[in-house]
Design a protein around this motif. Structure first.
Motif, PDB file in Angstrom:
ATOM      1  N   MET A 186      -1.347  -3.343  10.691  1.00 26.59           N
ATOM      2  CA  MET A 186      -1.404  -4.377   9.660  1.00 26.59           C
ATOM      3  C   MET A 186      -1.148  -3.844   8.256  1.00 26.59           C
ATOM      4  O   MET A 186      -1.203  -4.594   7.281  1.00 26.59           O
ATOM      5  CB  MET A 186      -2.742  -5.100   9.718  1.00 26.59           C
ATOM      6  N   GLY A 187      -0.881  -2.541   8.148  1.00 24.75           N
ATOM      7  CA  GLY A 187      -0.534  -1.983   6.848  1.00 24.75           C
ATOM      8  C   GLY A 187      -1.716  -1.729   5.946  1.00 24.75           C
ATOM      9  O   GLY A 187      -1.563  -1.713   4.717  1.00 24.75           O
ATOM     10  N   HIS A 188      -2.916  -1.505   6.525  1.00 23.88           N
ATOM     11  CA  HIS A 188      -4.085  -1.152   5.725  1.00 23.88           C
ATOM     12  C   HIS A 188      -4.217   0.367   5.675  1.00 23.88           C
ATOM     13  O   HIS A 188      -3.859   1.068   6.623  1.00 23.88           O
ATOM     14  CB  HIS A 188      -5.365  -1.745   6.334  1.00 23.88           C
ATOM     15  N   THR A 189      -4.752   0.873   4.580  1.00 26.22           N
ATOM     16  CA  THR A 189      -4.908   2.318   4.447  1.00 26.22           C
ATOM     17  C   THR A 189      -6.211   2.827   5.053  1.00 26.22           C
ATOM     18  O   THR A 189      -6.409   4.017   5.180  1.00 26.22           O
ATOM     19  CB  THR A 189      -4.858   2.716   2.958  1.00 26.22           C
ATOM     20  N   SER A 190      -7.116   1.924   5.410  1.00 25.53           N
ATOM     21  CA  SER A 190      -8.375   2.321   6.032  1.00 25.53           C
ATOM     22  C   SER A 190      -8.829   1.213   6.971  1.00 25.53           C
ATOM     23  O   SER A 190      -8.246   0.125   7.014  1.00 25.53           O
ATOM     24  CB  SER A 190      -9.453   2.587   4.976  1.00 25.53           C
ATOM     25  N   GLN A 191      -9.918   1.496   7.717  1.00 26.41           N
ATOM     26  CA  GLN A 191     -10.459   0.511   8.646  1.00 26.41           C
ATOM     27  C   GLN A 191     -11.425  -0.462   7.968  1.00 26.41           C
ATOM     28  O   GLN A 191     -11.951  -1.360   8.621  1.00 26.41           O
ATOM     29  CB  GLN A 191     -11.174   1.222   9.792  1.00 26.41           C
ATOM     30  N   GLU A 192     -11.657  -0.285   6.678  1.00 22.58           N
ATOM     31  CA  GLU A 192     -12.651  -1.114   5.988  1.00 22.58           C
ATOM     32  C   GLU A 192     -12.320  -2.595   6.093  1.00 22.58           C
ATOM     33  O   GLU A 192     -13.173  -3.423   6.399  1.00 22.58           O
ATOM     34  CB  GLU A 192     -12.741  -0.701   4.521  1.00 22.58           C
ATOM     35  N   MET A 193     -11.051  -2.955   5.849  1.00 20.31           N
ATOM     36  CA  MET A 193     -10.666  -4.357   5.894  1.00 20.31           C
ATOM     37  C   MET A 193     -10.750  -4.915   7.305  1.00 20.31           C
ATOM     38  O   MET A 193     -10.999  -6.109   7.504  1.00 20.31           O
ATOM     39  CB  MET A 193      -9.249  -4.530   5.348  1.00 20.31           C
ATOM     40  N   ILE A 194     -10.534  -4.066   8.290  1.00 19.84           N
ATOM     41  CA  ILE A 194     -10.597  -4.533   9.682  1.00 19.84           C
ATOM     42  C   ILE A 194     -12.003  -5.020  10.008  1.00 19.84           C
ATOM     43  O   ILE A 194     -12.203  -6.125  10.508  1.00 19.84           O
ATOM     44  CB  ILE A 194     -10.184  -3.407  10.651  1.00 19.84           C
ATOM     45  N   SER A 195     -13.009  -4.190   9.691  1.00 25.17           N
ATOM     46  CA  SER A 195     -14.390  -4.572   9.981  1.00 25.17           C
ATOM     47  C   SER A 195     -14.898  -5.631   9.010  1.00 25.17           C
ATOM     48  O   SER A 195     -15.730  -6.469   9.354  1.00 25.17           O
ATOM     49  CB  SER A 195     -15.297  -3.344   9.920  1.00 25.17           C
ATOM     50  N   GLY A 243      -9.962  -0.080  15.761  1.00 24.83           N
ATOM     51  CA  GLY A 243      -9.801  -0.335  14.338  1.00 24.83           C
ATOM     52  C   GLY A 243      -8.716   0.494  13.679  1.00 24.83           C
ATOM     53  O   GLY A 243      -7.971   0.001  12.842  1.00 24.83           O
ATOM     54  N   GLN A 244      -8.616   1.774  14.049  1.00 28.97           N
ATOM     55  CA  GLN A 244      -7.622   2.642  13.422  1.00 28.97           C
ATOM     56  C   GLN A 244      -6.202   2.188  13.756  1.00 28.97           C
ATOM     57  O   GLN A 244      -5.325   2.140  12.894  1.00 28.97           O
ATOM     58  CB  GLN A 244      -7.830   4.080  13.879  1.00 28.97           C
ATOM     59  N   THR A 245      -5.986   1.826  15.022  1.00 28.45           N
ATOM     60  CA  THR A 245      -4.662   1.353  15.430  1.00 28.45           C
ATOM     61  C   THR A 245      -4.314   0.047  14.732  1.00 28.45           C
ATOM     62  O   THR A 245      -3.192  -0.145  14.249  1.00 28.45           O
ATOM     63  CB  THR A 245      -4.617   1.154  16.955  1.00 28.45           C
ATOM     64  N   LEU A 246      -5.292  -0.876  14.665  1.00 29.75           N
ATOM     65  CA  LEU A 246      -5.032  -2.168  14.038  1.00 29.75           C
ATOM     66  C   LEU A 246      -4.759  -2.014  12.543  1.00 29.75           C
ATOM     67  O   LEU A 246      -3.896  -2.701  11.984  1.00 29.75           O
ATOM     68  CB  LEU A 246      -6.213  -3.103  14.271  1.00 29.75           C
ATOM     69  N   ALA A 247      -5.478  -1.107  11.887  1.00 27.77           N
ATOM     70  CA  ALA A 247      -5.232  -0.860  10.468  1.00 27.77           C
ATOM     71  C   ALA A 247      -3.800  -0.393  10.252  1.00 27.77           C
ATOM     72  O   ALA A 247      -3.126  -0.820   9.298  1.00 27.77           O
ATOM     73  CB  ALA A 247      -6.224   0.172   9.933  1.00 27.77           C
ATOM     74  N   THR A 298       0.824  -1.219   0.000  1.00 30.09           N
ATOM     75  CA  THR A 298       0.000   0.000   0.000  1.00 30.09           C
ATOM     76  C   THR A 298       0.854   1.263   0.000  1.00 30.09           C
ATOM     77  O   THR A 298       0.370   2.333   0.324  1.00 30.09           O
ATOM     78  CB  THR A 298      -0.933   0.006   1.223  1.00 30.09           C
ATOM     79  N   GLY A 299       2.150   1.134  -0.360  1.00 32.26           N
ATOM     80  CA  GLY A 299       3.052   2.276  -0.296  1.00 32.26           C
ATOM     81  C   GLY A 299       2.646   3.435  -1.186  1.00 32.26           C
ATOM     82  O   GLY A 299       2.681   4.593  -0.773  1.00 32.26           O
ATOM     83  N   LYS A 300       2.256   3.133  -2.428  1.00 33.02           N
ATOM     84  CA  LYS A 300       1.874   4.208  -3.347  1.00 33.02           C
ATOM     85  C   LYS A 300       0.622   4.932  -2.883  1.00 33.02           C
ATOM     86  O   LYS A 300       0.484   6.137  -3.039  1.00 33.02           O
ATOM     87  CB  LYS A 300       1.670   3.628  -4.749  1.00 33.02           C
ATOM     88  N   LYS A 301      -0.300   4.178  -2.289  1.00 35.43           N
ATOM     89  CA  LYS A 301      -1.559   4.775  -1.847  1.00 35.43           C
ATOM     90  C   LYS A 301      -1.386   5.581  -0.564  1.00 35.43           C
ATOM     91  O   LYS A 301      -1.957   6.657  -0.408  1.00 35.43           O
ATOM     92  CB  LYS A 301      -2.600   3.671  -1.638  1.00 35.43           C
ATOM     93  N   SER A 302      -0.599   5.033   0.376  1.00 33.11           N
ATOM     94  CA  SER A 302      -0.447   5.708   1.662  1.00 33.11           C
ATOM     95  C   SER A 302       0.623   6.786   1.634  1.00 33.11           C
ATOM     96  O   SER A 302       0.563   7.762   2.390  1.00 33.11           O
ATOM     97  CB  SER A 302      -0.100   4.685   2.751  1.00 33.11           C
TER      98      SER A 302
END
Length: 374
Positions: A309-318, A302-306, A220-224
């Motif tokens: 885990m290298g996610h750009t949003s909390q969507e994948m967490i939930s 969710g924000q901390t876990l995202a 997610t480097g390019k996106k974040s």
């Protein structure tokens, strides 16, 4: 370039053979020794040179089109995408390379993939990626007018079901106990960090700091627009400290002292899983799901876990980690907290008192003449 098939010895007739596109071809006759193996390999190289055809030619083979596509892939695709293209296209070329490109059919793809499924070597995701790679090759060839049309256009490729659970503690520690030393370290790194298998496999020493890994290039480097930071606990600090003198640019090495490849890790986990009779869906990636699910159960927001885990949003967490199968106790506890003390006892008792009266079997029913006619 597609990886060539390997020569093999057929003892019943005394010939060194090669299998191309499902067809067995004789190369050299003689005993099963190194000298004749080398002769067979040289014969195969000559055979390939003679048969190589321009991808746009009428008689071009599937292997010729694949080779041209991989040249394009190396220049125009991201490194990760090209790596996957190369991996699956090499296998595709070994299985179907000798089939004329214009005569390729979905049946040939089935003949390549089905044995892998029957042997339980490939799961739904691998099958999907293999079919997708084959489709990508011939869509590109048709778009570039190397072929008049895509011969496998319309081939069905159902999306795999998402992994619906995390690895359990019992499954992980069984697998860890039965793994060799280098694999133990890699598996524990996956389990304790929630990193993607690729991130651990390709970790280099210049990315390692005392208490963290800092990955400049990542999924997610390019996106974040920022590096991915993976924080280390005590056991992982000990592992990286012990491995620091391995004399290689990469941190995690296999038993041969080389970096792990995607296929090597997959095969090692598959062998252990089969030996221990673990569920078919157990794989290295489930360790990441295990980390995310344990974090949710531990109350990490969710924000901390995202971020972890290298996610750009909390969507994948939930969407993924909260809903993993067999990990719903925290949701049950929440329902109990909501309803456990708020429902009056008399409401429950009242519902039991207002039951329907049982039918008396001795009481006669209505007479036929009393039933209204429609």
């Amino acid at each position: 370039m597609a990886r060539p098939a390997k020569v093999w010895y057929r003892s019943d007739i005394g010939w060194w053979m090669i299998t191309l596109g499902g067809e067995k071809t004789r190369l050299v006759q003689g005993p099963n020794d190194d000298h004749h193996r080398h002769l067979a390999e040289e014969k195969y190289i000559e055979l390939r040179k003679l048969r190589r055809t321009a991808p746009e030619a009428v008689g071009s083979r599937t292997a010729d089109v694949i080779e041209a596509f991989l040249h394009h892939s190396r220049v125009h695709f991201a490194a990760d995408t090209h790596r996957l293209n190369k991996y699956y296209c090499q296998l595709f070329a070994e299985a179907c390379g000798e089939v004329l490109a214009r005569e390729l059919k979905p049946y040939h793809i089935d003949r390549w993939i089905d044995p892998k499924v029957e042997a339980e070597e490939w799961g739904e995701t691998t099958v999907y990626n293999a079919r997708k790679a084959a489709g990508r090759v011939f869509s590109w060839a048709a778009e570039r007018k190397l072929l008049p049309e895509n011969p496998i256009d319309g081939m069905k490729n159902p999306k795999p079901r998402p992994r619906q659970r995390a690895i359990t503690d019992v499954e992980f520690w069984k697998m860890h106990e039965n793994a060799g030393g280098p694999l133990k370290d890699l598996l524990l790194a996956l389990y304790l960090t929630g990193a993607r298998p690729k991130e651990v496999r390709e970790l280099t020493w210049d990315q390692v700091q005392e208490d963290r890994w800092v990955l400049i290039e990542h999924k997610t480097g390019k996106k974040s627009g920022k590096p991915r930071v993976i924080y280390l606990t005590g056991p992982l600090k000990e592992i990286t400290g012990r491995l620091r003198g391995n004399g290689h640019t990469h941190v995690f090495l296999n038993t041969e002292g080389l970096p792990w490849t995607m296929n090597a890790l997959r095969l090692q986990v598959w062998r252990i899983k089969r030996k221990l009779e673990l569920p078919k869906d157990v794989c290295a990636y489930l360790c990441r799901h295990g980390f995310g699910t344990r974090a949710i159960l531990a109350g990490v927001d969710g924000q901390t876990l995202a971020e972890l885990m290298g996610h750009t949003s909390q969507e994948m967490i939930s969407k993924v980690y909260v809903h993993l199968a067999d990990q719903h106790q925290h949701l049950k506890d929440a329902v109990n907290r909501i309803n456990g003390v708020s429902v009056p006892l008399q409401a429950v008792e009242g519902s039991t008192r207002k039951r329907a009266k049982p039918v008396n079997p001795k009481k006669p029913g209505p007479k036929p003449e009393d039933v209204p006619q429609l």
